[in-house]
Design an enzyme around this catalytic site. Structure first.
Site, PDB file in Angstrom:
ATOM      1  N   LYS A 239       0.905  -1.020  -0.013  1.00  0.00           N
ATOM      2  CA  LYS A 239       0.118  -0.294  -0.083  1.00  0.00           C
ATOM      3  C   LYS A 239       0.896   1.140  -0.053  1.00  0.00           C
ATOM      4  CE  LYS A 239      -4.457   0.690   0.109  1.00  0.00           C
ATOM      5  NZ  LYS A 239      -5.399  -0.223  -0.417  1.00  0.00           N
TER       6      LYS A 239
HETATM    7  P1  NAD Z   1     -13.053   7.611  -3.149  1.00  0.00           P
HETATM    8  O1  NAD Z   1     -12.194   8.732  -2.744  1.00  0.00           O
HETATM    9  O2  NAD Z   1     -13.436   7.363  -4.390  1.00  0.00           O
HETATM   10  O3  NAD Z   1     -14.553   7.954  -2.133  1.00  0.00           O
HETATM   11  C1  NAD Z   1     -14.552   8.169  -0.796  1.00  0.00           C
HETATM   12  C2  NAD Z   1     -16.026   8.467  -0.202  1.00  0.00           C
HETATM   13  O4  NAD Z   1     -16.064   8.583   0.994  1.00  0.00           O
HETATM   14  C3  NAD Z   1     -16.085   9.982  -1.100  1.00  0.00           C
HETATM   15  O5  NAD Z   1     -17.794   9.905  -1.152  1.00  0.00           O
HETATM   16  C4  NAD Z   1     -16.117  10.746   0.473  1.00  0.00           C
HETATM   17  O6  NAD Z   1     -16.875  11.972   0.183  1.00  0.00           O
HETATM   18  C5  NAD Z   1     -16.513   9.892   1.372  1.00  0.00           C
HETATM   19  N1  NAD Z   1     -15.859  10.203   2.721  1.00  0.00           N
HETATM   20  C6  NAD Z   1     -14.761  10.935   2.974  1.00  0.00           C
HETATM   21  N2  NAD Z   1     -14.784  11.154   4.367  1.00  0.00           N
HETATM   22  C7  NAD Z   1     -15.845  10.771   4.640  1.00  0.00           C
HETATM   23  C8  NAD Z   1     -16.474  10.735   6.180  1.00  0.00           C
HETATM   24  N3  NAD Z   1     -15.772  11.317   7.124  1.00  0.00           N
HETATM   25  N4  NAD Z   1     -17.767  10.350   6.425  1.00  0.00           N
HETATM   26  C9  NAD Z   1     -18.598   9.784   5.271  1.00  0.00           C
HETATM   27  N5  NAD Z   1     -17.893   9.724   3.883  1.00  0.00           N
HETATM   28  C10 NAD Z   1     -16.928  10.175   3.856  1.00  0.00           C
HETATM   29  O7  NAD Z   1     -12.615   6.296  -2.391  1.00  0.00           O
HETATM   30  P2  NAD Z   1     -12.863   4.844  -2.686  1.00  0.00           P
HETATM   31  O8  NAD Z   1     -11.907   4.395  -3.644  1.00  0.00           O
HETATM   32  O9  NAD Z   1     -14.253   4.810  -3.055  1.00  0.00           O
HETATM   33  O10 NAD Z   1     -12.600   4.049  -1.292  1.00  0.00           O
HETATM   34  C11 NAD Z   1     -13.430   3.882  -0.340  1.00  0.00           C
HETATM   35  C12 NAD Z   1     -13.039   2.877   0.700  1.00  0.00           C
HETATM   36  O11 NAD Z   1     -13.098   1.529  -0.011  1.00  0.00           O
HETATM   37  C13 NAD Z   1     -11.658   2.976   1.158  1.00  0.00           C
HETATM   38  O12 NAD Z   1     -11.713   2.259   2.707  1.00  0.00           O
HETATM   39  C14 NAD Z   1     -10.611   2.079   0.456  1.00  0.00           C
HETATM   40  O13 NAD Z   1      -9.585   1.809   0.958  1.00  0.00           O
HETATM   41  C15 NAD Z   1     -11.683   1.084  -0.012  1.00  0.00           C
HETATM   42  N6  NAD Z   1     -11.397   0.524  -1.053  1.00  0.00           N
HETATM   43  C16 NAD Z   1     -11.428   0.990  -2.484  1.00  0.00           C
HETATM   44  C17 NAD Z   1     -11.002   0.002  -3.382  1.00  0.00           C
HETATM   45  C18 NAD Z   1     -11.069   0.477  -4.870  1.00  0.00           C
HETATM   46  O14 NAD Z   1     -11.039   0.022  -6.047  1.00  0.00           O
HETATM   47  N7  NAD Z   1     -11.170   1.950  -5.012  1.00  0.00           N
HETATM   48  C19 NAD Z   1     -10.809  -1.379  -3.210  1.00  0.00           C
HETATM   49  C20 NAD Z   1     -10.845  -1.817  -2.337  1.00  0.00           C
HETATM   50  C21 NAD Z   1     -11.143  -0.827  -0.966  1.00  0.00           C
END
Ligand code: NAD
Length: 549
Positions: A239
């Protein structure tokens, strides 16, 4: 082993147990530990104040204090010292709670052997040293405690246990980038952590967020290891991240930051070494800049250095939405498993970024009624249902959901406690804790985010019979299609979306079924079962490879 003598304070009122520890230390012939004893909590606290103690062995049941309260009072008096709980077989669950509350380890008195005791003390001291400062993150503690719990249940080889508790390689950098105002240069911290190099190249996303530190990135890297292993992918976990709030940057600032970060980690990434992907705060465009910067330095185009790129640059069809799509495949499997029809079921999704919005989209396609969603600015609730298309349209025009007219505004805290069949946290870690777990009302908890639920909450949810799709299973669709992207890049081959989705479905369903079967046969919860599946494969590989030299 430490070169100087370590003073061990044993707080234990049972003379037989105290003598046992004393004899075990003597037997090992290891004179690096000097033992002093206290038989009450009051005496122990006095010793902590007066003497130079290096480590504490603590019985939780004392004449003047009982159970968790004993640990809390000792921890408060000795915030920086390693503490190992001495427990009887009957009190293991209280000892485990103390570990969760910040003790380094616990030992079952009747089962302790001399070398085991000194090793446990050595590693407890090492762990405290390492977790001060950069390593000190609730997420890293959670990842380690989850791992230790699974290790205990599966009776993991002790050598392997210590080996996997910390990442193999960590890179901490500081990097400058220019703001749009030319004379203003910001210096920020960046990280790339590779948890396990045994299985092939390492793989894991890059996170831009203001809370990122070495501990957080290491936790995420560790979870990537278990996730890749659970999915049978030929990767170890990694990561990366930069400690910055990306929402405050212009596009050109984001580009300069990304290019400089890439050049700082260029020696440790590559299609055969370590392959980044998007995570919170990064997206396809950021991956395109990383790929371009790397390729410029190498002298030719290397699409396989990152996944989650735009399709035109060698990205894979279906990667962008893969995490949300995969989560919904698993929700369908879980619903079938518990006999809940998806058609007409209700869902709440926290987060409306990549994972959250795609989860909402595919749930709607399955006939699920989306009753609430949120982003960082607000939650939106409408028991009659929200339209995915209207939400996306609004978020695209206004950047955030705040002000969306189709429902009532709720806080993110309230959102998690709304009645629903499916709750999908898809934003941040540490959202469901002992504080709110009792008020969670869903039937399926589908973890899109990494680390949204802590250990105490897990216990409560399991007691409430909520079916949990743990993060390393729930959000594994992303890394699985990343793997497909990498395979296509290195073979210069393109698969159709149908092929990708079918393969994704097959891999996720297989992992789901293995996890359910293991949970049933080992009488454990889904998270621990998923972890054990992942840890098992890694352990087998490590034992077969042996140790160099
Ligand atoms: P992103 O940046 O696209 O979206 C994050 C979302 O969370 C946004 O809508 C943001 O406004 C919201 N957010 C941020 N702070 C917040 C808060 N305090 N309260 C409520 N909402 C809040 O990120 P993502 O890629 O969708 O990732 C989200 C989660 O999924 C993370 O934990 C990430 O590690 C996990 N994840 C992502 C992927 C991927 O393919 N992108 C894969 C596996 C896991």
């Amino acid at each position: 082993m430490p070169e100087h003598r370590n003073t061990v304070l044993m707080i234990e009122d049972n003379p037989i147990h105290a003598r046992l520890i004393h004899n075990l230390l003597k037997e090992t012939g290891d004179d690096v530990y000097e033992l002093i004893t206290a038989v009450t909590l009051a005496e122990g606290l006095r010793r902590i104040e007066q003497d130079r103690i290096d480590i504490i062995l603590l019985d939780l049941v004392l004449p003047d204090s009982q159970e968790l309260d004993t640990f809390i009072r000792v921890r408060t008096a000795a915030t920086q010292l390693p503490i190992i709980i001495l427990t009887g077989l009957d009190d293991v669950s209280i000892a485990a709670k103390a570990v969760e509350a910040g003790a380094q380890d616990y030992l079952i008195k009747n089962e302790i052997k001399g070398p085991h005791l000194t090793r446990a003390m050595h590693y407890a001291i090492e762990r405290v040293r390492a977790t001060r400062g950069e390593w000190d993150s609730p997420m890293f503690r959670l990842a380690q405690q989850q791992f230790l719990k699974a290790a205990q249940i599966m009776d993991l080889d002790e050598n392997i246990r210590e080996r996997l508790l910390f990442p193999q390689r960590t890179h901490v950098i500081t990097l400058p980038f220019r703001r749009d105002e030319y004379n203003v240069v910001e210096t920020v911290f960046g990280y790339r952590v590779q948890h396990l190099l045994t299985m092939g190249p390492t793989k894991g996303g890059i996170r831009y967020h203001e809370d990122v530190n070495l501990g957080e990135v290491s936790a995420l890297a560790m979870w990537m290891t278990w996730k890749c292993s659970l999915m049978n992918l030929p990767f170890g976990g990694a990561k990366g991240g930069v400690r910055i709030d990306p929402t405050g940057l212009s596009r050109s600032e984001l580009q300069r930051l990304t290019r400089r970060y890439t050049s700082e980690i260029i020696d440790v990434i590559g299609p055969d070494k370590d392959i980044p992907a998007p995570d919170m705060g990064t997206d396809e465009q950021v991956m395109a800049w990383i790929m371009d910067t790397y390729s410029q330095q190498i002298g030719h185009t290397v699409p396989g250095v990152v996944t989650g790129k735009p399709v035109v640059l060698g990205g894979s069809l279906g990667r962008k939405e893969a995490t949300g799509r995969g989560l919904v495949y698993l929700i369908s499997a879980a619903a079938r498993h518990i006999g809940m029809p998806l058609q007409g079921a209700t869902a709440v999704v926290q987060g409306f970024g990549n994972v959250g919005s795609n989860t909402a989209r595919f749930l709607e396609e399955e006939g699920v009624r989306l009753v609430a969603v949120s982003d960082v600015t607000t939650g939106i609730y409408n028991p009659n249902g929200l339209s995915y298309a209207e939400l996306v349209d609004y978020a695209q025009k206004n950047r955030f959901l705040k002000g969306f007219p189709g429902g009532e505004a709720v806080t993110n805290k309230e959102l998690l406690e709304l009645p629903c069949d499916i709750l999908a946290p898809a934003a941040l870690q540490n959202q469901i804790t002992a504080e709110n777990a009792d008020r969670i009302k869903c039937r399926i908890l589908a973890e899109g985010a990494n680390g949204p639920t802590n250990l105490e909450a897990d216990e409560i949810l399991n007691r409430k019979n909520i079916f949990i799709l743990p993060d390393i299973l729930g959000n594994a669709g992303g890394v699985t299609v990343s793997y497909f992207e990498w395979v296509q890049d290195i073979q210069n081959f393109m698969w159709t979306l149908k092929e990708i989705n079918e393969r994704l479905h097959g891999i996720l369903l297989d992992a789901f079924q293995r996890t359910v079967a293991r949970a049933e046969t080992m009488h454990t919860d889904m998270r621990t079962a998923a972890l054990i599946e992942g840890i098992n494969r890694v352990t087998e590989a490590k034992l077969l490879r042996g140790i160099f030299p």
